[in-house]
Each structure stands twice: as structure tokens, then as C-alpha cells.
Design a protein around this motif. Structure first.
Motif, PDB file in Angstrom:
ATOM      1  N   LEU A  37      43.593  29.027  48.231  1.00  0.00           N
ATOM      2  CA  LEU A  37      43.690  30.483  48.283  1.00  0.00           C
ATOM      3  C   LEU A  37      45.141  30.941  48.407  1.00  0.00           C
ATOM      4  O   LEU A  37      45.534  31.965  47.835  1.00  0.00           O
ATOM      5  CB  LEU A  37      42.870  31.013  49.464  1.00  0.00           C
ATOM      6  CG  LEU A  37      41.345  30.942  49.286  1.00  0.00           C
ATOM      7  CD1 LEU A  37      40.644  31.198  50.617  1.00  0.00           C
ATOM      8  CD2 LEU A  37      40.873  31.951  48.249  1.00  0.00           C
ATOM      9  N   ALA A  70      32.420  34.375  52.120  1.00  0.00           N
ATOM     10  CA  ALA A  70      32.969  34.111  50.791  1.00  0.00           C
ATOM     11  C   ALA A  70      33.481  35.395  50.139  1.00  0.00           C
ATOM     12  O   ALA A  70      34.582  35.437  49.590  1.00  0.00           O
ATOM     13  CB  ALA A  70      31.914  33.451  49.912  1.00  0.00           C
ATOM     14  N   ILE A  71      32.661  36.437  50.208  1.00  0.00           N
ATOM     15  CA  ILE A  71      33.061  37.704  49.581  1.00  0.00           C
ATOM     16  C   ILE A  71      34.232  38.332  50.329  1.00  0.00           C
ATOM     17  O   ILE A  71      35.199  38.819  49.729  1.00  0.00           O
ATOM     18  CB  ILE A  71      31.861  38.661  49.514  1.00  0.00           C
ATOM     19  CG1 ILE A  71      30.805  38.097  48.551  1.00  0.00           C
ATOM     20  CG2 ILE A  71      32.303  40.054  49.075  1.00  0.00           C
ATOM     21  CD1 ILE A  71      29.542  38.915  48.468  1.00  0.00           C
ATOM     22  N   VAL A  89      40.921  33.533  42.043  1.00  0.00           N
ATOM     23  CA  VAL A  89      40.163  33.976  43.220  1.00  0.00           C
ATOM     24  C   VAL A  89      38.802  33.283  43.264  1.00  0.00           C
ATOM     25  O   VAL A  89      38.336  32.840  44.315  1.00  0.00           O
ATOM     26  CB  VAL A  89      39.987  35.506  43.212  1.00  0.00           C
ATOM     27  CG1 VAL A  89      39.155  35.957  44.411  1.00  0.00           C
ATOM     28  CG2 VAL A  89      41.334  36.197  43.215  1.00  0.00           C
ATOM     29  N   MET A  90      38.177  33.171  42.096  1.00  0.00           N
ATOM     30  CA  MET A  90      36.860  32.537  42.033  1.00  0.00           C
ATOM     31  C   MET A  90      36.917  31.086  42.497  1.00  0.00           C
ATOM     32  O   MET A  90      36.068  30.637  43.276  1.00  0.00           O
ATOM     33  CB  MET A  90      36.324  32.598  40.596  1.00  0.00           C
ATOM     34  CG  MET A  90      34.898  32.083  40.463  1.00  0.00           C
ATOM     35  SD  MET A  90      34.457  31.669  38.765  1.00  0.00           S
ATOM     36  CE  MET A  90      35.286  30.084  38.601  1.00  0.00           C
ATOM     37  N   THR A 146      37.501  30.973  46.288  1.00  0.00           N
ATOM     38  CA  THR A 146      36.277  31.392  46.979  1.00  0.00           C
ATOM     39  C   THR A 146      35.184  30.351  46.828  1.00  0.00           C
ATOM     40  O   THR A 146      34.409  30.109  47.762  1.00  0.00           O
ATOM     41  CB  THR A 146      35.797  32.742  46.417  1.00  0.00           C
ATOM     42  OG1 THR A 146      36.864  33.683  46.477  1.00  0.00           O
ATOM     43  CG2 THR A 146      34.624  33.276  47.204  1.00  0.00           C
ATOM     44  N   SER A 181      34.744  37.066  43.740  1.00  0.00           N
ATOM     45  CA  SER A 181      34.115  36.464  44.921  1.00  0.00           C
ATOM     46  C   SER A 181      32.634  36.191  44.686  1.00  0.00           C
ATOM     47  O   SER A 181      32.115  35.157  45.109  1.00  0.00           O
ATOM     48  CB  SER A 181      34.290  37.375  46.138  1.00  0.00           C
ATOM     49  OG  SER A 181      35.646  37.543  46.435  1.00  0.00           O
ATOM     50  N   GLY A 184      38.723  41.347  43.240  1.00  0.00           N
ATOM     51  CA  GLY A 184      38.329  40.416  44.291  1.00  0.00           C
ATOM     52  C   GLY A 184      36.840  40.332  44.462  1.00  0.00           C
ATOM     53  O   GLY A 184      36.277  39.233  44.649  1.00  0.00           O
ATOM     54  N   THR A 207      42.734  39.006  47.813  1.00  0.00           N
ATOM     55  CA  THR A 207      43.193  39.794  46.659  1.00  0.00           C
ATOM     56  C   THR A 207      43.925  41.048  47.120  1.00  0.00           C
ATOM     57  O   THR A 207      44.969  41.407  46.562  1.00  0.00           O
ATOM     58  CB  THR A 207      42.004  40.175  45.764  1.00  0.00           C
ATOM     59  OG1 THR A 207      41.220  39.009  45.490  1.00  0.00           O
ATOM     60  CG2 THR A 207      42.476  40.761  44.447  1.00  0.00           C
ATOM     61  N   GLY A 246      32.540  33.303  42.567  1.00  0.00           N
ATOM     62  CA  GLY A 246      32.922  32.150  43.370  1.00  0.00           C
ATOM     63  C   GLY A 246      31.813  31.678  44.284  1.00  0.00           C
ATOM     64  O   GLY A 246      31.646  30.469  44.497  1.00  0.00           O
ATOM     65  N   LEU A 247      31.040  32.617  44.818  1.00  0.00           N
ATOM     66  CA  LEU A 247      29.904  32.242  45.665  1.00  0.00           C
ATOM     67  C   LEU A 247      28.889  31.438  44.873  1.00  0.00           C
ATOM     68  O   LEU A 247      28.398  30.401  45.339  1.00  0.00           O
ATOM     69  CB  LEU A 247      29.256  33.516  46.236  1.00  0.00           C
ATOM     70  CG  LEU A 247      27.981  33.311  47.056  1.00  0.00           C
ATOM     71  CD1 LEU A 247      28.259  32.467  48.303  1.00  0.00           C
ATOM     72  CD2 LEU A 247      27.375  34.662  47.444  1.00  0.00           C
ATOM     73  N   GLY A 267      37.506  36.430  49.561  1.00  0.00           N
ATOM     74  CA  GLY A 267      38.012  36.714  48.221  1.00  0.00           C
ATOM     75  C   GLY A 267      38.623  38.093  48.109  1.00  0.00           C
ATOM     76  O   GLY A 267      39.720  38.265  47.549  1.00  0.00           O
TER      77      GLY A 267
END
Length: 862
Positions: free
Chosen positions: A283, A375-376, A23-24, A27, A334, A330, A383, A337-338, A379
Motif C-alpha cells: 500500500l 478492506a474498503i 489500490v486493488m 487492498t 477497494s 478508492g 487513496t 480488491g475485496l 483502500g
């Protein structure tokens, strides 16, 4: 239930780690794209606003196209911008100053004679000093601006690339002879054409006018306003003072800046959409991993969830608890990932400004609130969507399952339904793919490919058994018991194997498709170049602008030239009157390509489908079969034409050509239409055949004949093929790089599945150890299982990729003559080997863990 979900996440954080990484990474791709494009767009807009900061009104002449951009030096049909016009505008109330601008292409050669810059943005302009002797558009870094025809100034990056210092002699060319000019100074510029890899050459105004237009003529007049002057009022005054003509357009600097801002926004949107497509792929791959992980977690927690049901938890509460776990995973991934995406944006900018020398403008990092939210949200949403089916499956666990720790197998009814749905999708996708390939409809091919991929993904549990069984004899023969166990483990849970393999299948499918299409295009270009072109060399401008007409005479005198023909595009208007249901006088535009009628058959393969092979020498036209069908030209048609010089005449269609990539759609004899071309119009290219064929001596003679102009390229058959292959290779490498993220995520999926599978089968592994299978055998079993899953995904991906590529290649048949699907065997084998390596590497950690399990602890595990 929320506390239960939180405890489950913390209790299984190790098993959820790979899911979080998937996920990261997805994202991060999204966030990095948004941050990079926002940052680049803001920097370009800031730079753009500086370019128009001192311009109140700009007047442009659409007919004043500088030589190198078009035909150059052509006679204007309407009024022109002259020194008199400039002086008139200076006297207007509110006008502080008016600057005349001239621009075009200018190639700068380094000390070895090679062109500096990318060929498309080699800009030439005039240096307009103010009262202090400097041009505010181009601040001086060293030296001074040019003052006469023998001088030039360069931007600092071009001077640095060429190793030039003030006082050096610089070789410069437009589309004619090379000039030897003295470098008087270096300049700084914000021109995006230059900062994107081009070059800037500044001449004095008189020289620039002579090179690009005609003496005393400007392409643009920039009006600077006096303090307190309203730009709109000044614009109205300027329009009133200008001579009337459709070619003269006046706009405020603000309007021009806004137009450029819109173009920048459009460009960044296109780039963002392009990159987002690959983020979506990453994704999508992550969805398989997330769904697989939660399915395995639910299966491993069957007793726990059944006990919750037994003590009063409802199905909705069980579903909600799994969804809460997914949301927590998630959200955590996320946010990470951001942060990673911001790092990706910074790294991408550093890469473009460093090794790739894109020289993007400086500016602060832009992290918009919408980027953070997007982004959040992406993610968490991905998920949750991926965990939806496992959550529903968890809610269906009956309380009686508390008495058993085993996973509840999928019912035959659900498998039959899945296979039916997959078969329907596959058949529909295959039908659409075939129809799109037959009708050369790209959109239909795309829809068919998507439906087929979905169908195959749904069918992968059904496909896994027979495909993996192909390797069973080899595994038993080479590895014995570990090989047999690996095969049985791989097919034990086909849903899990399918979900793990599908993540890898996506990447392999796309990479295979791109590779096959690229190989097919390369083969088609190679074949057409060999069969269609007889000339040993073609001479043309590197930036696709026009050659100076004088070049043809210079080439004709070069030693070793046995035959040559120029190609000149002559726009005409054709009046076919009632013949096409039009009223008399209604015309249609056509481009005639003028060639030497006596020599063109020595320079290109002329295959006549209908009519006479001597049509050109008879003063008639030759039309390609494609153009003939499109415009309904027939042999014997007499076309009434109006030439660019205003004269009228008639031309007869003398023959129809078979498709030829080396020839234009409509050929005309140079002797007939050349005299009617626009005065000063240039040549598209010159085809040359040598007395002794393609030799380095002839190539050098052609270079010498054109004065060593860095903008003029002399290319032989090998050069044309190599250039085409390099272009395809560059595109493929970029695509491979962007698809790399999805492959990395797929690898994480294999690692995650194998690690959780080892945890799930601890008792089984302990029993195998107890009855004599040593640690090496355990490691080998896990590695071979991972290898089988990866090879299964690779095989399905290669098969799908070749099928999709076949359909895609069929849609290119009208654009590339003779294109056929070419499957490069070496590269396909490499992809399968890469899948095998991925499977082996992904199993290193799980295999190590499995081999280290304590026998007694493993047997006691529940």
C-alpha cells in the motif's frame, strides 16, 4: 462539484486504471490476509473443539515427559498417574470412563529408510480401545488397533506417504534401536501436529508406557462424564481424589479447549500481523503511484481547473472535487480488491493443502463484516491520503492560468523546503542507523532505516539529475537523438521521476537488504563451521530431542571411528553466596555440558583465552568468553553446585574459551558430572572423527551403528552448511514472494507514468515526428526514458539496501561469531538488470501508443 468529479473520473478512467489496479492489489493483500487467517482460525477452533468434545476433566503429570520430548524415563519426584489412580477416578460419581494417555516422539521410516514427516511432529501415543474394540480419539479407516508389542497403527496420510498397507512391516524408532512392527490398521486424526505435516504412530498401552515412561505410568488421564454431570463438580471431585503433588494438574476439557483457542488466536494474530506488514509495504508503494497519477491529472487539467475558479469555484470546492475523485477511485478499487482478496485466500489455502502439503482443516470461508469494512476503509483512506497534496496543489491554481494550457512549475521555495526536510531526515536516519549498528540495537536500526528511507524519498528529485546524468554519454553514443531526448525527458520533471522511481526503490531496498543479510549469515555459518568444528560427523536427533545413552556405545564400536565425545546437558544449581551479594543458600541455575575431556580437543577447536588448556582433564570447567562476562565467572572461581540427583559438590573454573559455535557455553568433564545426571537422561549429540576423515563409508557405518533410526541424523561439515543455506534460502524465497506484490505495483506505476506522460506530450511527439524522428525513434525514446527511471530507482534501492543490511548485520555480531557484511555482486547485478527489464517491459504499451499517434492530430492537441 460532485457531478464534476464523477464526470472527471469517467472521462479519465483509462488514465486512472493503473491507479485503481495499484489500490486493488494492495487492498486484495489486506483482504486476503484477513479472510485467510479468519478462515484458518475458525477451522482450527472447530477442530480443537472436536478434540475435547468427550473430555470432561483432564489430569496431567508435568513430570511425565515422554522419551524423545525430554530425557525420558526419569524418576518422578512427585506422585504419578498409575492404573490405580485411573481406577480410583472411574469410581467417582459422574465419571463414566477414564482413559490413560501416554505420548512422545516416534519416527516412521519409509521403504528407503528416510523419515516420514517433518521431524518435529512425529508423534507416538497409546491406542486405548473401548468396549467395541476401537479408540474414539482415532477412528479406524482400515484394519484394527495394535494389541501387543509387535504391532502398530498409523494415521492414513503417513501410511499413504510411506506406501504402507495393513499387514506390512514398518520400521519405527523413538530414540533408541529401530523396531520392526506389523501394521495392523490405519487411523484418522485431528491432531494439529499431524495435520501440519507430522505423523502418528499408535502402540498398545503397555508398549507405549515402556517406550516413553515406565510400566503402569500415564502422562495424562482423561475423564469422560456421565450424562447430566456438571464438569465443574466433577473437577472438584477429581482434585479431591488425586494424590497431593505440584506436578499433578486437573482442568476441565472446556478450560483446555479455551486455552487451545487462545493459542490458535495468538498464532493467527501473529501470522496476520506478519502478512499485514507486507500488505502495508504494498500500500505504501501504491501511495506513490496514486499521488503521482493525481499530480499529473491536476497538471494536465490546469486550464480546466482555472476556468472553474474563474466562473466562481472556491479553493475549497476544487480541493473537495479532487478528493471526491480520489474517494470514488478508492471505493471502486477497494471493492474489486475485496473480491480479489477472497480469491487470494482460496488460492493460498489450495496452495498450502496442495503442493505444500500443509493439510489445513476444512471449513467454510469466513468473510467477517470487519474484513469488508477494513478492506474498503484502507483502500479509500490510502487513496485520499495520497491525493491530499495534489488536491491542495489544484486549489492553488489561479484563474489566470485559464489562458495557458501548460503545467505550472514547482516554485524554487517549495523545492528548497523539500530538500531541507529530506536532508534533515536523511542525516537523522543515518545517525540512528550508525548508533544502532554500533550498539547492536535492532530497534534503533529499524528507526534509522525508516527515517533514512523517508529522507531519501524526499530527496529523490534532487538525486535524479546527477544519477540519471551518469547514463547520458552512453545513451548519446549508442542511441543518438532518442537517447538524448530520453535523458532530458527523465529529468524534465524531477518530482514525477522521483515519485515513479521511489515505488520501485522500496521493493529493491528490501530485497537487497534481505539478500545481503542472508549472504552474510551463510558466510558466517560456513566460516564458523569450518574453523570451530574438527569432527567429521555429528550424530543427533532430527527433532532436537535427546539421543538414547546407548547410542554412544554403539557409535564407539563402529568401524573407522578414531575419536568421539558425547555432549550431555546437566542442569545444576550454583550457590555463590556472598560472592554475588546473595544470601547463603541462594542459588542460580546453570547448564553444564558434559564432554569427554580426553578427546574434545580433537573434535572441536579449543582456543584458550585465560587459564589452562588441560582444565577439563584436571576435572575443572571451561567457560566461553561470552558466558564468563555475563555470569562473571573468573579463572580460579570455586562453584558450589547441587546436581540433579541431589548430591552436592564443588567445581573450579579452569579456563576461559574464545567463542566457538561448536561448543556449549560451559563445558565440564563427563567423568565428573556425568554420574550425577538425571537417571535415564539422554545425549544432545555425539561428535565423531574418523580414521580416514569424512568418508561415505564412515557415514554409513554410523547410520548402521544407530540401527538406521530415521530420527537420527548423521551430518558432516557439508551437510551442516547445506542445511543452513537451505534454511536461509527458504526464508528469502518466502520474503521475495511476499514482496513481489509491491514490485508488481511499482511496475504499474512506471506503466502509468509513461502512459500519462505520452498523453501529456502528444503535441511534442507530433512535432518530433514532423521534423523527422520516425516511429522507431519515438518508441526508443519512450522505452529509454522508462529504462532510466527504473534504473534510477534500482540504483537508489540497491545503495539503501546495502547500507541498511550493513547495520542489520552489525546487530548480529553477538549471535554469529565473525559475521561480516557480504555483498553478493552477481545478485546485485541481477537486481539492477531486473530493474532495467521492468523499465523496458513497462514502456511497451506507452511506447506503442506514442509511435501510433497521428502527426497532425498530435500537433493540434491542447
Amino acid at each position: 462539484m460532485f457531478r464534476t468529479a464523477l464526470r472527471n473520473v469517467l472521462a479519465h478512467k483509462g488514465r486512472l486504471l493503473m491507479t485503481m489496479l495499484a489500490v486493488m492489489l494492495g487492498t486484495a493483500f489486506v483482504a486476503g490476509t484477513l479472510v485467510f487467517t479468519d478462515t484458518m482460525g475458525q477451522a482450527l477452533r472447530t477442530q480443537n473443539s472436536k478434540s475435547y468434545a468427550d473430555i470432561a476433566v483432564t489430569v496431567s503429570d508435568s513430570e511425565a515427559v515422554g522419551r524423545g520430548y525430554d530425557h525420558g524415563g526419569r524418576t518422578a519426584a512427585g506422585p504419578t498417574l498409575t492404573e490405580d489412580t485411573r481406577r480410583k477416578l472411574v469410581t467417582l460419581p459422574g465419571a463414566a470412563d477414564v482413559r490413560g494417555v501416554v505420548s512422545g516422539f516416534a519416527g516412521i521410516a519409509d521403504h528407503k529408510g528416510a523419515l516420514i514427516g517433518n521431524g518435529f511432529s512425529t508423534t507416538g501415543t497409546n491406542y486405548v480401545p473401548g468396549a467395541d474394540g476401537t479408540d474414539p480419539r482415532y477412528p479406524l479407516v482400515a484394519g484394527r488397533g495394535p494389541k501387543d508389542a509387535g504391532e502398530i497403527a498409523l494415521d492414513t496420510r503417513t501410511a499413504e506417504k510411506g506406501g504402507f498397507k495393513v499387514g506390512d512391516t514398518v520400521r519405527v524408532a523413538v530414540n533408541g534401536p529401530v523396531m520392526q512392527l506389523k501394521l495392523t490398521g490405519t487411523l484418522h486424526t485431528n491432531d494439529p501436529r499431524v495435520t501440519a505435516g507430522g505423523s502418528l504412530a499408535a502402540f498398545d498401552t503397555a508398549t507405549a508406557q515402556q517406550l516413553y515412561l515406565s510400566p503402569g505410568r500415564f502422562a495424562e488421564l482423561d475423564v469422560r462424564a456421565a450424562p447430566g454431570t456438571d464438569d465443574t463438580a466433577l473437577l472438584a471431585a477429581v482434585r479431591q481424589a488425586l494424590p497431593q503433588g505440584d506436578n499433578l494438574k486437573a482442568k476441565t476439557g472446556r478450560e483446555l479447549a479455551d486455552e487451545q483457542d487462545r493459542m490458535i488466536a495468538q498464532g493467527t494474530r501473529i501470522l496476520s500481523t506478519f502478512l499485514m506488514g507486507f500488505a502495508a509495504i504494498a500500500l505504501f508503494v501504491g501511495v506513490f503511484i496514486i499521488a503521482n497519477t493525481f499530480s499529473m491529472l491536476v497538471a494536465q487539467r490546469t486550464r480546466e481547473l482555472a476556468l472553474l475558479r474563474a466562473v466562481g469555484a472556491t479553493r475549497r470546492q476544487i480541493t473537495r472535487s479532487v478528493k471526491v475523485e480520489a474517494a470514488l477511485v478508492g471505493l471502486t478499487a477497494s471493492v474489486a480488491g475485496l473480491l480479489a482478496g477472497i480469491g487470494i485466500a482460496l488460492g493460498l489455502k489450495a496452495l498450502l493443502n496442495g503442493p505444500m502439503d500443509a493439510n489445513l482443516p476444512d471449513g467454510p470461508l469466513v468473510i467477517a463484516p470487519t474484513t469488508v469494512l477494513a478492506a474498503i476503509a484502507v483502500g479509500v483512506l490510502v487513496t485520499l491520503v495520497a491525493a491530499w497534496l495534489p488536491a491542495r496543489r489544484a486549489s492553488r491554481i489561479a484563474p489566470v492560468a485559464a489562458m495557458s494550457s501548460s503545467e505550472q512549475p514547482a516554485t524554487q521555495k517549495s523545492l528548497r523546503l523539500r530538500n531541507t526536510v529530506g536532508l534533515l531526515f536523511s542525516l537523522a536516519g543515518a545517525a540512528a542507523l550508525a548508533a544502532g549498528a554500533s550498539g547492536k540495537e535492532v530497534k534503533l536500526v529499524g528507526l534509522g532505516a525508516g527515517a533514512l528511507l523517508i529522507g531519501v524519498f524526499v530527496l529523490t528529485p534532487l538525486l535524479s539529475r546527477p544519477l540519471i546524468a551518469l547514463f547520458a554519454p552512453l545513451l548519446r553514443a549508442v542511441y543518438g537523438t532518442p537517447g538524448k531526448l530520453a535523458r532530458e525527458n527523465a529529468v524534465r520533471n524531477p518530482r514525477r521521476t522521483a515519485a515513479t522511481a521511489s515505488a520501485l526503490t522500496i521493493g529493491v531496498t528490501l530485497i537487497t537488504s534481505l539478500t545481503v543479510v542472508g549472504a552474510s549469515v551463510n558466510k558466517a555459518v560456513d566460516d564458523s563451521t569450518s574453523s570451530d568444528l574438527k569432527a567429521d560427523y555429528t550424530v543427533a536427533m532430527q527433532n532436537f530431542s535427546d539421543l538414547s545413552p546407548e547410542v554412544a556405545a554403539q557409535i564407539a564400536k563402529a568401524p573407522g571411528v578414531s575419536a568421539m565425545s558425547t555432549e550431555r546437558s546437566v542442569p545444576v544449581t550454583i550457590d555463590r553466596g556472598q560472592d554475588r551479594g546473595r544470601g547463603a543458600g541462594d542459588g542460580e541455575n546453570e547448564f553444564l555440558t558434559a564432554v569427554d575431556a580426553a578427546t574434545i580437543d580433537q573434535l572441536a577447536t579449543v582456543r584458550i583465552r585465560e587459564g589452562s588448556a588441560d582444565a577439563l582433564e584436571q576435572g575443572k570447567l571451561l567457560v566461553s568468553s561470552g558466558r564468563s562476562e555475563q555470569a562473571r565467572y573468573k579463572v580460579g572461581d570455586v562453584l558450589a553446585v547441587t546436581y540433579p540427583d541431589g548430591s552436592k559438590g564443588s567445581l573450579t573454573v579452569g579456563g576461559v574459551l574464545e567463542a566457538n559455535t561448536a561448543l556449549a557455553p560451559v563445558l565440564a568433564p563427563e567423568a565428573v558430572v556425568g554420574p550425577h545426571a538425571q537417571p535415564g537422561s539422554g545425549l544432545e549429540k555425539v561428535l565423531v572423527k574418523g580414521t580416514n576423515g569424512a568418508t561415505e563409508q564412515l557415514k554409513q557405518a554410523l547410520r548402521d551403528a544407530t540401527g538406521g533410526n530415521p530420527l537420527i541424523a548423521v551430518k558432516g561439515e557439508k551437510d551442516i552448511k547445506a542445511e543452513s543455506r537451505q534454511a536461509v534460502t527458504n526464508i528469502l524465497n518466502m520474503m521475495y514472494g511476499l514482496l513481489g506484490m509491491s514490485v508488481v505495483i511499482a511496475v504499474l506505476g512506471v506503466v502509468n507514468t509513461m502512459a500519462m506522460s505520452v498523453f501529456e506530450r502528444r503535441r511534442e511527439i507530433g512535432m518530433l515526428r514532423a521534423i523527422g524522428l520516425d516511429r522507431l525513434g519515438i518508441r526508443r525514446m519512450v522505452r529509454l526514458e522508462s529504462l532510466l527511471i527504473a534504473l534510477f530507482g534500482g540504483l537508489v534501492g540497491v545503495g539503501l539496501g546495502i547500507l541498511v543490511a550493513w547495520a542489520g548485520v552489525r546487530t548480529l555480531a553477538d549471535d554469529l561469531k565473525g559475521i561480516t557484511t557480504v555483498v553478493p555482486p552477481l545478485q546485485i547485478v541481477c537486481f539492477l538488470l531486473a530493474a532495467a527489464v521492468i523499465g523496458l517491459l513497462a514502456a511497451l504499451w506507452p511506447a506503442h501508443r506514442a509511435a501510433k499517434l497521428d502527426i497532425l492530430d498530435a500537433i493540434r492537441s491542447e
